[in-house]
Design a protein around this motif. Sequence first.
Motif, PDB file in Angstrom:
ATOM      1  N   GLN A 230      35.016  27.390   0.483  1.00 28.66           N
ATOM      2  CA  GLN A 230      34.246  27.249   1.719  1.00 28.66           C
ATOM      3  C   GLN A 230      34.876  28.046   2.847  1.00 28.66           C
ATOM      4  O   GLN A 230      34.175  28.655   3.667  1.00 28.66           O
TER       5      GLN A 230
ATOM      6  N   SER B 145      30.770  34.819   6.524  1.00 31.23           N
ATOM      7  CA  SER B 145      29.706  34.612   7.499  1.00 31.23           C
ATOM      8  C   SER B 145      30.100  35.144   8.870  1.00 31.23           C
ATOM      9  O   SER B 145      29.306  35.787   9.572  1.00 31.23           O
ATOM     10  N   ASP B 146      31.339  34.885   9.265  1.00 33.67           N
ATOM     11  CA  ASP B 146      31.850  35.374  10.543  1.00 33.67           C
ATOM     12  C   ASP B 146      31.818  36.905  10.589  1.00 33.67           C
ATOM     13  O   ASP B 146      31.437  37.504  11.600  1.00 33.67           O
TER      14      ASP B 146
ATOM     15  N   LYS C 263      33.862  31.592   2.370  1.00 27.42           N
ATOM     16  CA  LYS C 263      32.461  31.780   2.766  1.00 27.42           C
ATOM     17  C   LYS C 263      32.324  31.806   4.282  1.00 27.42           C
ATOM     18  O   LYS C 263      31.507  32.561   4.829  1.00 27.42           O
ATOM     19  N   ASP C 264      33.112  30.993   4.968  1.00 26.03           N
ATOM     20  CA  ASP C 264      33.092  30.999   6.434  1.00 26.03           C
ATOM     21  C   ASP C 264      33.592  32.342   6.974  1.00 26.03           C
ATOM     22  O   ASP C 264      33.046  32.883   7.944  1.00 26.03           O
TER      23      ASP C 264
END
Length: 200
Positions: free
Chosen positions: A135, A142-143, A138-139
């Motif tokens: 996770q 995304s950032d 994935k963060d």
Amino acid sequence: MEAGETGHFHAAHGAPRHSHQQGQPFMFNFISDLFRGDSDANDERYARSTVAGGKPNRTISYDPTLVNALKKDHHALVDIFQRIWSEGYERQDFRKLSGLLTEFKSGFQAHLIKENVRFYVYLEQTLADDAHTLQIVKDFRSDMNEIANAVVQFCKRYSHEAYTAEMIRDFKRDYQKIGEALTRRVTLEEQELYTLYQPA
């Protein structure tokens, strides 16, 4: 975040606010200090390789040269970014500035493709059983997508050989915001994210 919202980026905590030298934005020297040391199609194939309830098949192999290659990209991009200021804006040479922005945008997008196809997909494969770390990865991804949208919009807006008074006025502000976001991002990638890239 909408693609053009460059104004939503904030400086990294602890970054100096007032270290101008010869009219350069404060992050200019900060970026130099930082570097004195050392795609969708693929994502789709990865998704198809993952069966419901099972582990993903290996679609990307470990590359021992990848992290150094990504860091080398960072060095090259920072060099171009600095030249955008010193050789373009500071000299009010908007033709040069436009050319450097185009070069920066192309190099930045090539770096993102390399990161997405070879780095992130590999991490998502190897961390499939570690939900917490996965996770975090994935963060990070995304950032980076949000930063990428802002960078592309910045390059598109200012890739002109003739500048209006408004563009000249806004450029320094937007350049600083992009520089702050990239500095924060590169620091996190090289000090934290890239350490997760290990042989399976």
